[in-house]
Design a protein around this motif. Structure first.
Motif, PDB file in Angstrom:
ATOM      1  N   LEU A  43       0.832  -1.206   0.000  1.00  0.00           N
ATOM      2  CA  LEU A  43       0.000   0.000   0.000  1.00  0.00           C
ATOM      3  C   LEU A  43       0.866   1.255   0.000  1.00  0.00           C
ATOM      4  O   LEU A  43       2.020   1.241   0.419  1.00  0.00           O
ATOM      5  N   GLN A  85      -2.405   5.894   2.005  1.00  0.00           N
ATOM      6  CA  GLN A  85      -3.664   5.157   2.174  1.00  0.00           C
ATOM      7  C   GLN A  85      -4.009   4.958   3.652  1.00  0.00           C
ATOM      8  O   GLN A  85      -5.182   4.762   3.997  1.00  0.00           O
ATOM      9  N   GLU A 113      -7.280   3.640   6.979  1.00  0.00           N
ATOM     10  CA  GLU A 113      -8.485   3.289   6.233  1.00  0.00           C
ATOM     11  C   GLU A 113      -8.137   2.393   5.033  1.00  0.00           C
ATOM     12  O   GLU A 113      -8.912   1.494   4.675  1.00  0.00           O
ATOM     13  N   GLY A 114      -6.965   2.646   4.425  1.00  0.00           N
ATOM     14  CA  GLY A 114      -6.516   1.808   3.303  1.00  0.00           C
ATOM     15  C   GLY A 114      -6.324   0.370   3.734  1.00  0.00           C
ATOM     16  O   GLY A 114      -6.637  -0.569   2.991  1.00  0.00           O
ATOM     17  N   GLU A 129      -9.859  -1.210   4.313  1.00  0.00           N
ATOM     18  CA  GLU A 129     -10.536  -1.503   3.042  1.00  0.00           C
ATOM     19  C   GLU A 129      -9.929  -2.694   2.327  1.00  0.00           C
ATOM     20  O   GLU A 129     -10.642  -3.535   1.776  1.00  0.00           O
ATOM     21  N   THR A 130      -8.589  -2.774   2.338  1.00  0.00           N
ATOM     22  CA  THR A 130      -7.922  -3.874   1.641  1.00  0.00           C
ATOM     23  C   THR A 130      -8.280  -5.216   2.291  1.00  0.00           C
ATOM     24  O   THR A 130      -8.540  -6.205   1.594  1.00  0.00           O
TER      25      THR A 130
END
Lengths: 187, 281
Positions: B159, B163, B166-167, B170-171
């Motif tokens: 990543l 990101q 929250e990145g 989400e992933t």
């Protein structure tokens, strides 16, 4: 198993397929054949070469499974389902060749779901990881082909009250989609 | 230097492999029982009841928990004051795996060459061994019987640092969503955050050794684990993907420093049959 469970025989007759809608719990008795990755590849190779198959697919049920070894005095070891999607690439061809039912775990590709509807078949799931419990429903085991593959050999299982749930029915019903839609929250 | 005999290591590995494959840990059983109480889906509850019954049958010692008795993943934390005598360490580990998988009627699932021949090695070796040198004069051995279905759903995402938290969420949520019923939910989600690509993956796997649901000692990571668990259980995938509120039993995360350009995220999924055992020599 609760009262809404259907007792069915395998091979599954076409009129019984009509009763198997997504979400229906069944107890299967009769004959099912184990076949997983390597066995599928060999079956497809045989079809490519127009050779005879180790068993006649017409109307039959394949269980995606590779058992653990049987202890002395037992017919089989633990034998739960493996992930069905690895067989997706082979399945439409087997359905076209007469296969009627499959038992495994996890969802199927769009191509397989379409082939199930087109060929009037059914895909059932057994509970992954309930392998010791499932072993109790296996009464007899005969290796049919590919003994050299060990756990991946094709075995003919005589089963009594093998527990499964209809996941993809002949009318396009999909338990994975239905279940998820019902319990999904937000977003 | 404290001496440990290679034969003792073999014996211990064999015992741990046997135990892991027949006796589901009390932590996993308790988590499944809690899930059975709270799951909203009748079908989901039925699946969880089958899993609890399956664990009881396996405990009798005749049928292993799952026909997929796994790759034997072995973590060795070797004290720097330990001297292993009477044999080679790697061979001692493999001999333990060989003995357990033969004598305990466990399925041998390893193929020698993975991309064409795929011929079974016949004894479930080689084990996958991760060795770390640690202070002290003890040898800590953890054995994990890791099934193929869940392992196949592993992910590594490099990543972008921007990101952020929250990145990561989400992933992970997307990876679990795409995996659906295939990795045998309810899952334990192992995460390795930071480090390099290979270190992130290793820590994701190591995090699975933690007792199920025991939060990270780091409050920020514990908060991340809680948030991911909630989001994942909102997916509706449920036990075996048939719909329900229990998609994961726990999220376990380990974090480590990373390069200024990087935020590696490794995801290693563990099926509900979370089989691992430890011993200290």
């Amino acid at each position: 198993m609760e009262e809404d469970t259907l007792h069915i025989n395998s091979p599954i007759e076409p009129d019984i397929i009509d009763k198997l809608t997504a979400g229906t719990r069944v107890l299967i008795s009769g004959i099912i054949y184990t076949a997983r990755d390597a066995a599928h590849k060999r079956i497809i190779d045989s079809l490519d070469r127009a050779e005879g198959l180790p068993f006649d697919l017409a109307g039959q049920t394949i269980y995606y499974a590779g058992p653990s070894p049987a202890r002395p005095g037992q017919v089989i070891g633990s034998v739960g389902p493996t992930t069905s999607s690895r067989m997706d690439v082979f399945t439409p061809r087997l359905l076209a060749a007469g296969l009627r039912a499959m038992i495994g775990k996890g969802n199927r590709s769009a191509a397989v779901r379409a082939a199930i509807v087109q060929c009037h078949g059914v895909y059932l799931v057994a509970v992954g990881g309930a392998a010791a419990l499932i072993a109790r429903s296996i009464k007899q085991v005969d290796v049919v082909a590919y003994d050299d593959l060990g756990p991946e050999a094709i075995r003919r299982l005589t089963v009594e009250n093998f527990p499964a749930i209809v996941a993809n029915d002949a009318f396009g019903g999909d338990l994975f989609e239905q279940g998820k839609a019902e319990y999904r929250r937000g977003r | 230097m404290r001496e440990i005999k290679a034969g003792k290591i073999t014996e211990t590995i064999a015992h741990l492999c046997q135990q892991a494959n027949y006796e589901l840990g009390d932590d996993v059983l308790a988590a499944l029982e809690r899930a059975e109480q709270t799951e909203k889906s009748p079908l989901g509850r039925a699946v969880l009841r089958e899993l609890l019954e399956n664990a009881q049958i396996a405990r009798e010692g005749v049928f292993p928990l799952c026909q997929d008795c796994g790759t034997a993943v072995v973590f060795l934390d070797v004290g720097q004051d330990v001297h292993i005598v009477g044999g080679e360490l790697q061979q001692a580990v493999n001999e333990g795996v060989r003995q357990a998988y033969a004598q305990s009627y466990l399925r041998k699932s390893m193929v020698k060459q993975p991309f064409t021949e795929r011929v079974n090695t016949g004894d479930n070796t080689p084990a996958v061994v991760h060795t770390e040198i640690v202070p002290g004069d003890r040898l800590r051995i953890a054995v994990m019987a890791k099934g193929g279905g869940a392992e196949n759903m592993s992910r590594l995402a490099m990543l972008k640092p921007a990101q952020g938290r929250e990145g990561i969420i989400e992933t992970v949520v997307n990876a679990v969503d795409e995996a659906g019923g295939m990795p045998c939910p309810p899952l334990i989600i192992g995460l390795g955050i930071g480090g390099t690509a290979e270190m992130a993956m290793l820590q994701a796997k190591r995090s699975l050794l933690r007792p199920v649901g025991q939060p990270s000692p780091d409050p920020e990571l514990a908060g991340l684990e809680r948030d991911i668990l909630e989001r994942v259980n909102d997916l509706g995938i449920g036990p075996m993907g048939l719909g329900g509120r229990t998609t994961a039993l726990a999220v376990h995360a380990l974090a480590m420093p990373a390069h200024i350009a990087s935020m590696p995220l490794a995801i290693n999924l563990q099926c509900h049959s979370a089989r691992h055992r430890e011993a200290v020599l």
